[in-house]
Scaffold this active site. Sequence first.
Site, mmCIF file in Angstrom:
data_model
loop_
_atom_site.group_PDB
_atom_site.id
_atom_site.type_symbol
_atom_site.label_atom_id
_atom_site.label_comp_id
_atom_site.label_asym_id
_atom_site.label_seq_id
_atom_site.Cartn_x
_atom_site.Cartn_y
_atom_site.Cartn_z
ATOM 1 N N ARG A 30 0.832 -1.210 0.000
ATOM 2 C CA ARG A 30 0.000 0.000 0.000
ATOM 3 C C ARG A 30 0.869 1.263 0.000
ATOM 4 O O ARG A 30 0.971 1.959 -0.997
ATOM 5 C CB ARG A 30 -0.944 -0.030 1.225
ATOM 6 C CG ARG A 30 -2.052 1.004 1.187
ATOM 7 C CD ARG A 30 -1.647 2.395 1.588
ATOM 8 N NE ARG A 30 -1.108 2.479 2.954
ATOM 9 C CZ ARG A 30 -0.585 3.585 3.461
ATOM 10 N NH1 ARG A 30 -0.504 4.684 2.735
ATOM 11 N NH2 ARG A 30 -0.085 3.606 4.694
ATOM 12 N N ASP A 31 1.555 1.520 1.077
ATOM 13 C CA ASP A 31 2.354 2.745 1.183
ATOM 14 C C ASP A 31 3.480 2.718 0.156
ATOM 15 O O ASP A 31 3.842 3.738 -0.429
ATOM 16 C CB ASP A 31 2.935 2.844 2.607
ATOM 17 C CG ASP A 31 3.268 4.267 3.004
ATOM 18 O OD1 ASP A 31 3.217 5.150 2.139
ATOM 19 O OD2 ASP A 31 3.575 4.491 4.192
ATOM 20 N N HIS A 223 5.542 4.436 12.697
ATOM 21 C CA HIS A 223 5.609 4.364 11.237
ATOM 22 C C HIS A 223 6.653 5.392 10.793
ATOM 23 O O HIS A 223 6.369 6.593 10.755
ATOM 24 C CB HIS A 223 4.211 4.694 10.697
ATOM 25 C CG HIS A 223 4.090 4.653 9.216
ATOM 26 N ND1 HIS A 223 3.380 3.673 8.551
ATOM 27 C CD2 HIS A 223 4.546 5.480 8.243
ATOM 28 C CE1 HIS A 223 3.412 3.886 7.252
ATOM 29 N NE2 HIS A 223 4.108 4.992 7.031
ATOM 30 N N HIS A 225 9.737 6.966 8.242
ATOM 31 C CA HIS A 225 10.358 7.066 6.910
ATOM 32 C C HIS A 225 11.830 7.414 7.127
ATOM 33 O O HIS A 225 12.188 8.034 8.124
ATOM 34 C CB HIS A 225 9.641 8.127 6.066
ATOM 35 C CG HIS A 225 8.289 7.671 5.591
ATOM 36 N ND1 HIS A 225 8.022 7.341 4.289
ATOM 37 C CD2 HIS A 225 7.133 7.457 6.270
ATOM 38 C CE1 HIS A 225 6.757 6.951 4.175
ATOM 39 N NE2 HIS A 225 6.192 7.013 5.370
ATOM 40 N N CYS A 256 4.680 9.302 0.136
ATOM 41 C CA CYS A 256 3.279 9.716 0.150
ATOM 42 C C CYS A 256 3.074 10.693 -0.992
ATOM 43 O O CYS A 256 3.796 11.684 -1.095
ATOM 44 C CB CYS A 256 2.911 10.376 1.477
ATOM 45 S SG CYS A 256 1.237 11.064 1.427
ATOM 46 N N ASN A 265 9.834 4.204 3.187
ATOM 47 C CA ASN A 265 9.592 3.772 4.564
ATOM 48 C C ASN A 265 10.839 3.070 5.103
ATOM 49 O O ASN A 265 11.692 2.611 4.340
ATOM 50 C CB ASN A 265 8.467 2.733 4.578
ATOM 51 C CG ASN A 265 7.123 3.339 4.281
ATOM 52 O OD1 ASN A 265 6.829 3.664 3.148
ATOM 53 N ND2 ASN A 265 6.315 3.499 5.304
HETATM 54 C C1 LIG Z 1 0.202 9.493 4.807
HETATM 55 C C2 LIG Z 1 -0.400 8.605 3.785
HETATM 56 O O1 LIG Z 1 0.286 7.876 3.149
HETATM 57 S S1 LIG Z 1 -2.063 8.667 3.570
HETATM 58 C C3 LIG Z 1 -2.398 7.822 2.079
HETATM 59 C C4 LIG Z 1 -2.125 8.622 0.829
HETATM 60 N N1 LIG Z 1 -3.119 9.608 0.545
HETATM 61 C C5 LIG Z 1 -4.336 9.280 0.051
HETATM 62 O O2 LIG Z 1 -4.630 8.118 -0.174
HETATM 63 C C6 LIG Z 1 -5.267 10.437 -0.207
HETATM 64 C C7 LIG Z 1 -6.678 9.955 -0.201
HETATM 65 N N2 LIG Z 1 -7.608 11.043 -0.365
HETATM 66 C C8 LIG Z 1 -8.779 10.879 -1.041
HETATM 67 O O3 LIG Z 1 -9.053 9.828 -1.607
HETATM 68 C C9 LIG Z 1 -9.701 12.069 -1.110
HETATM 69 O O4 LIG Z 1 -9.061 13.171 -0.572
HETATM 70 C C10 LIG Z 1 -11.004 11.855 -0.301
HETATM 71 C C11 LIG Z 1 -11.789 10.732 -0.894
HETATM 72 C C12 LIG Z 1 -10.681 11.604 1.153
HETATM 73 C C13 LIG Z 1 -11.813 13.143 -0.385
HETATM 74 O O5 LIG Z 1 -11.933 13.528 -1.743
HETATM 75 P P1 LIG Z 1 -13.097 14.524 -2.197
HETATM 76 O O6 LIG Z 1 -12.887 14.806 -3.650
HETATM 77 O O7 LIG Z 1 -13.150 15.679 -1.248
HETATM 78 O O8 LIG Z 1 -14.365 13.587 -1.984
HETATM 79 P P2 LIG Z 1 -15.917 13.963 -2.030
HETATM 80 O O9 LIG Z 1 -16.522 13.375 -0.814
HETATM 81 O O10 LIG Z 1 -16.117 15.430 -2.309
HETATM 82 O O11 LIG Z 1 -16.438 13.120 -3.286
HETATM 83 C C14 LIG Z 1 -16.135 13.497 -4.632
HETATM 84 C C15 LIG Z 1 -16.426 12.332 -5.556
HETATM 85 O O12 LIG Z 1 -15.505 11.271 -5.265
HETATM 86 C C16 LIG Z 1 -16.184 10.059 -4.939
HETATM 87 N N3 LIG Z 1 -15.469 9.417 -3.847
HETATM 88 C C17 LIG Z 1 -15.263 9.931 -2.607
HETATM 89 N N4 LIG Z 1 -14.586 9.048 -1.884
HETATM 90 C C18 LIG Z 1 -14.358 7.975 -2.649
HETATM 91 C C19 LIG Z 1 -13.716 6.734 -2.397
HETATM 92 N N5 LIG Z 1 -13.183 6.444 -1.224
HETATM 93 N N6 LIG Z 1 -13.672 5.845 -3.403
HETATM 94 C C20 LIG Z 1 -14.205 6.133 -4.615
HETATM 95 N N7 LIG Z 1 -14.835 7.299 -4.897
HETATM 96 C C21 LIG Z 1 -14.918 8.199 -3.924
HETATM 97 C C22 LIG Z 1 -17.561 10.515 -4.488
HETATM 98 O O13 LIG Z 1 -18.516 9.468 -4.674
HETATM 99 C C23 LIG Z 1 -17.809 11.716 -5.381
HETATM 100 O O14 LIG Z 1 -18.215 11.249 -6.662
HETATM 101 P P3 LIG Z 1 -19.259 12.083 -7.549
HETATM 102 O O15 LIG Z 1 -18.575 13.386 -7.826
HETATM 103 O O16 LIG Z 1 -19.441 11.218 -8.751
HETATM 104 O O17 LIG Z 1 -20.469 12.222 -6.680
#
Ligand SMILES: CC(=O)SCCNC(=O)CCNC(=O)[C@H](O)C(C)(C)COP(=O)(O)OP(=O)(O)OC[C@H]1O[C@@H](n2cnc3c(N)ncnc32)[C@H](O)[C@@H]1OP(=O)(O)O
Length: 314
Positions: A30-31, A223, A225, A256, A265
């Site tokens: 994943r990461d 966790h 890096h 990330c 990591n």
């Molecule tokens: C430190 C780390 O490593 S963390 C991991 C790395 N980072 C990530 O993975 C970032 C993940 N972030 C995201 O996926 C996004 O920021 C979210 C989902 C949390 C928020 O995104 P937003 O665009 O604000 O979502 P919002 O709720 O407004 O929904 C927008 C659209 O996306 C869709 N959507 C929202 N969440 C998801 C999801 N989890 N899976 C699929 N589609 C989704 C919605 O259904 C909506 O679709 P529509 O426009 O057709 O109605």
Amino acid sequence: MGVRELGLPERIGSTDSLPSKVTIWEVGPRDGLQNEAEVVPVEVKLEFLDRLAGAGLTTLEATSFVHPKWVPQLADAEEVLARLHRHDGVRYPVLVPNERGLDRALAADVTHIAVFASATETFARRNLNSGLDAQFAMFEPVIGRAREAGLDVRGYVSMCFGDPWEGAVPPEQVVAVGKRLLDAGCSQLSLGDTIGVATAASVERVLDAFTEAGVTIGDLAVHFHDTYGQALANTLAALRKGVTTVDSSAGGLGGCPYAESATGNLATEDLVWLLDGLGVEHGVDLDALVETSVWMAGKLGRPSPSRVVRALAG
Ligand SMILES: CC(=O)SCCNC(=O)CCNC(=O)[C@H](O)C(C)(C)COP(=O)(O)OP(=O)(O)OC[C@H]1O[C@@H](n2cnc3c(N)ncnc32)[C@H](O)[C@@H]1OP(=O)(O)O
């Protein structure tokens, strides 16, 4: 060669305070893969997961049910889980940011999920399109519904030791975010040094802040890096404080996509070498793991940054 073949004592006086056993939470699939420039084919991801389980890892973070436009590298989450060869005794947690992600994860028959919160306002906006306070409106219903469905929920806290936009992060701010996740129903917190700026001293400071706030050390994972080469020293500091779950990534894959200064990591092989030298049990076959990381490096077209992989693979 393994570290024990060097004839080092398994337990020495200074290791008395260490746990006898550590759970390695493998985040490579994943990461590790979320930050690759190219999307890794599903077949390669499946073989990677299979090989990691074969090497003895019992917690494999398999993928994320995040928005596919935000992290296209993991847009194949459904297919990965549908075709996954689930080994007995291995858990396959997945990241879930919101209820839409939870619906997808439930449909894919997961048993363990992880929500991921930010300790800072800026990263909550960049990574979650939310805010420091607003992010809980997204997580709380996810945790509640997941618990009702019988799932285990881990809570990540990102930027616990420093943030590229905000600089130092007050430990009490980290603790406040972590406690809200525990209060909402998370069984464990993983404290993320998302950009790799922690030192042994800041690790101790943050862990102490949690225990002083009444959090049990056994509920905390770390966790790290390896941006500044401190990941192993930080791990040792955490082990000495009583932490028994350590996140790492096979071959040191990782980063990330929403924190450019995040590098790989802590490599699982480097962690295993440390634990072997300390006589701490972990259950991983180092040779099989190195072989897996060398194979994966071949698929990605670049050598593993892990020092142990490089030393053992020649
Ligand atoms: C430190 C780390 O490593 S963390 C991991 C790395 N980072 C990530 O993975 C970032 C993940 N972030 C995201 O996926 C996004 O920021 C979210 C989902 C949390 C928020 O995104 P937003 O665009 O604000 O979502 P919002 O709720 O407004 O929904 C927008 C659209 O996306 C869709 N959507 C929202 N969440 C998801 C999801 N989890 N899976 C699929 N589609 C989704 C919605 O259904 C909506 O679709 P529509 O426009 O057709 O109605």
